[in-house]
Design a protein around this motif. Structure first.
Motif, PDB file in Angstrom:
ATOM      1  N   ALA A 155       0.831  -1.206   0.000  1.00 45.57           N
ATOM      2  CA  ALA A 155       0.000   0.000   0.000  1.00 45.57           C
ATOM      3  C   ALA A 155       0.860   1.248   0.000  1.00 45.57           C
ATOM      4  N   LEU A 156       0.286   2.298  -0.544  1.00 44.87           N
ATOM      5  CA  LEU A 156       0.841   3.637  -0.398  1.00 44.87           C
ATOM      6  C   LEU A 156      -0.031   4.312   0.649  1.00 44.87           C
ATOM      7  N   VAL A 157       0.560   4.607   1.790  1.00 47.81           N
ATOM      8  CA  VAL A 157      -0.182   5.188   2.907  1.00 47.81           C
ATOM      9  C   VAL A 157       0.193   6.658   3.014  1.00 47.81           C
ATOM     10  N   GLU A 158      -0.818   7.502   3.057  1.00 45.44           N
ATOM     11  CA  GLU A 158      -0.598   8.944   3.168  1.00 45.44           C
ATOM     12  C   GLU A 158       0.233   9.210   4.434  1.00 45.44           C
ATOM     13  N   CYS A 159       1.259  10.045   4.330  1.00 43.62           N
ATOM     14  CA  CYS A 159       2.248  10.244   5.396  1.00 43.62           C
ATOM     15  C   CYS A 159       1.631  10.655   6.732  1.00 43.62           C
ATOM     16  N   ASP A 160       0.794  11.688   6.732  1.00 45.45           N
ATOM     17  CA  ASP A 160       0.210  12.150   7.997  1.00 45.45           C
ATOM     18  C   ASP A 160      -0.651  11.075   8.639  1.00 45.45           C
ATOM     19  N   LEU A 161      -1.380  10.317   7.830  1.00 45.41           N
ATOM     20  CA  LEU A 161      -2.207   9.224   8.350  1.00 45.41           C
ATOM     21  C   LEU A 161      -1.325   8.154   8.993  1.00 45.41           C
ATOM     22  N   MET A 162      -0.248   7.776   8.325  1.00 47.69           N
ATOM     23  CA  MET A 162       0.649   6.736   8.860  1.00 47.69           C
ATOM     24  C   MET A 162       1.236   7.177  10.196  1.00 47.69           C
ATOM     25  N   LEU A 163       1.657   8.424  10.287  1.00 43.12           N
ATOM     26  CA  LEU A 163       2.265   8.919  11.523  1.00 43.12           C
ATOM     27  C   LEU A 163       1.230   9.063  12.633  1.00 43.12           C
ATOM     28  N   SER A 164      -0.018   9.346  12.290  1.00 38.01           N
ATOM     29  CA  SER A 164      -1.048   9.429  13.335  1.00 38.01           C
ATOM     30  C   SER A 164      -1.443   8.045  13.835  1.00 38.01           C
ATOM     31  N   GLU A 165      -1.403   7.034  12.966  1.00 40.69           N
ATOM     32  CA  GLU A 165      -1.771   5.671  13.363  1.00 40.69           C
ATOM     33  C   GLU A 165      -0.609   4.933  14.030  1.00 40.69           C
ATOM     34  N   VAL A 166       0.605   5.213  13.607  1.00 36.50           N
ATOM     35  CA  VAL A 166       1.796   4.553  14.168  1.00 36.50           C
ATOM     36  C   VAL A 166       2.805   5.645  14.509  1.00 36.50           C
ATOM     37  N   PRO A 167       2.681   6.263  15.700  1.00 37.07           N
ATOM     38  CA  PRO A 167       3.545   7.398  16.049  1.00 37.07           C
ATOM     39  C   PRO A 167       5.042   7.076  16.016  1.00 37.07           C
ATOM     40  N   THR A 168       5.414   5.823  16.229  1.00 40.26           N
ATOM     41  CA  THR A 168       6.836   5.448  16.242  1.00 40.26           C
ATOM     42  C   THR A 168       7.340   5.041  14.860  1.00 40.26           C
ATOM     43  N   PHE A 169       6.542   5.262  13.824  1.00 38.51           N
ATOM     44  CA  PHE A 169       6.897   4.798  12.484  1.00 38.51           C
ATOM     45  C   PHE A 169       8.241   5.332  12.009  1.00 38.51           C
ATOM     46  N   LEU A 170       8.578   6.562  12.345  1.00 38.80           N
ATOM     47  CA  LEU A 170       9.831   7.157  11.879  1.00 38.80           C
ATOM     48  C   LEU A 170      11.015   6.907  12.804  1.00 38.80           C
ATOM     49  N   SER A 171      10.840   6.071  13.822  1.00 36.23           N
ATOM     50  CA  SER A 171      11.956   5.728  14.708  1.00 36.23           C
ATOM     51  C   SER A 171      12.936   4.826  13.958  1.00 36.23           C
ATOM     52  N   PRO A 172      14.229   5.121  14.031  1.00 31.05           N
ATOM     53  CA  PRO A 172      15.205   4.262  13.347  1.00 31.05           C
ATOM     54  C   PRO A 172      15.167   2.841  13.897  1.00 31.05           C
ATOM     55  N   GLU A 173      15.223   1.868  12.978  1.00 30.02           N
ATOM     56  CA  GLU A 173      15.215   0.453  13.360  1.00 30.02           C
ATOM     57  C   GLU A 173      16.407  -0.243  12.734  1.00 30.02           C
ATOM     58  N   PRO A 174      17.019  -1.188  13.476  1.00 29.19           N
ATOM     59  CA  PRO A 174      18.121  -1.956  12.887  1.00 29.19           C
ATOM     60  C   PRO A 174      17.606  -2.842  11.753  1.00 29.19           C
ATOM     61  N   SER A 175      18.399  -2.966  10.712  1.00 34.42           N
ATOM     62  CA  SER A 175      18.050  -3.814   9.575  1.00 34.42           C
ATOM     63  C   SER A 175      18.810  -5.130   9.714  1.00 34.42           C
ATOM     64  N   TYR A 176      18.161  -6.117  10.342  1.00 33.38           N
ATOM     65  CA  TYR A 176      18.810  -7.402  10.581  1.00 33.38           C
ATOM     66  C   TYR A 176      18.985  -8.213   9.305  1.00 33.38           C
ATOM     67  N   SER A 177      18.306  -7.838   8.225  1.00 36.29           N
ATOM     68  CA  SER A 177      18.440  -8.575   6.972  1.00 36.29           C
ATOM     69  C   SER A 177      19.676  -8.149   6.177  1.00 36.29           C
ATOM     70  N   ARG A 178      20.310  -7.082   6.604  1.00 38.48           N
ATOM     71  CA  ARG A 178      21.510  -6.610   5.915  1.00 38.48           C
ATOM     72  C   ARG A 178      22.755  -7.042   6.688  1.00 38.48           C
ATOM     73  N   PRO A 179      23.900  -7.133   5.999  1.00 37.03           N
ATOM     74  CA  PRO A 179      25.127  -7.570   6.683  1.00 37.03           C
ATOM     75  C   PRO A 179      25.512  -6.628   7.812  1.00 37.03           C
ATOM     76  N   ARG A 180      26.139  -7.172   8.798  1.00 36.26           N
ATOM     77  CA  ARG A 180      26.563  -6.435   9.980  1.00 36.26           C
ATOM     78  C   ARG A 180      27.974  -5.893   9.783  1.00 36.26           C
ATOM     79  N   LEU A 181      28.248  -4.730  10.375  1.00 37.14           N
ATOM     80  CA  LEU A 181      29.616  -4.199  10.367  1.00 37.14           C
ATOM     81  C   LEU A 181      30.499  -5.105  11.201  1.00 37.14           C
ATOM     82  N   LYS A 182      31.675  -5.335  10.770  1.00 39.52           N
ATOM     83  CA  LYS A 182      32.567  -6.213  11.547  1.00 39.52           C
ATOM     84  C   LYS A 182      33.511  -5.405  12.375  1.00 39.52           C
TER      85      LYS A 182
END
Length: 182
Positions: A155-182
């Motif tokens: 889906a394409l979710v309108e930005c203000d709607l997404m942030l009102s429904e999920v306030p933590t949406f813009l919080s940085p999250e670790p990407s475990y699917s990508r390689p780790r720094l050694k």
């Protein structure tokens, strides 16, 4: 044979969202030891359901007429050029993924990523015209609830709607699917 349980509260979209939220918190607090589906079942039992599967079936049956209202409209709608959107995919068991960009490194060496605003015309062309897949345009709270509870998918979710429904949406999250720094 297991005994049949009775839900302790009326079946509302808010109750289903509450069960999902509590399951997400339980998964986070279990340090990823429990799978999300197991967390959903644990929380569903707290609310009087036999399992997550029975809980979800009860909600699906209760909301059949409400569930599909607007689905075809959202699947065919075009983007409003004056609005910004996030591309979000909702997978089985309410796991969410999104188009994101890098913002730094976590202490454990994984990339930190945040959701990116996107060009809706490009996503519409790729999903609907090239790949012949469904892409919902979510611009109202009611459509957002229906999409998260029943439709799932891209889906394409309108930005203000997404942030009102999920306030933590813009919080940085670790990407475990990508390689780790050694």
């Amino acid at each position: 044979m297991s005994k049949s349980l009775t839900p302790t509260q009326p079946l509302t979209p808010e109750l289903l969202q509450q069960i999902k939220r509590e399951a997400k918190i339980l998964k986070r607090n279990s340090q990823k030891a429990l799978r999300h589906k197991a967390c959903l079942s644990i929380v569903a039992r707290r609310y009087g359901f036999e399992s997550w599967k029975n809980c979800f079936e009860a909600f699906k049956n209760a909301f059949k007429s409400w569930r599909d209202h607007g689905k075809d409209r959202c699947a065919a709608a075009s983007a409003d050029e004056s609005k910004s959107y996030y591309f979000v995919q909702l997978h089985d068991f309410f796991e969410r993924s999104f188009f994101s960009h890098w913002v730094g490194w976590a202490d454990d060496g994984y990339e930190l990523r945040v959701p990116s605003q996107i060009n809706p015309a490009w996503f519409i062309r790729v999903f609907r015209e090239t790949r012949k897949e469904t892409l919902y345009m979510i611009e109202t709270k009611e459509d957002y609830k229906r999409w998260t509870l029943f439709w799932h998918g891209s889906a394409l979710v309108e930005c203000d709607l997404m942030l009102s429904e999920v306030p933590t949406f813009l919080s940085p999250e670790p990407s475990y699917s990508r390689p780790r720094l050694k």
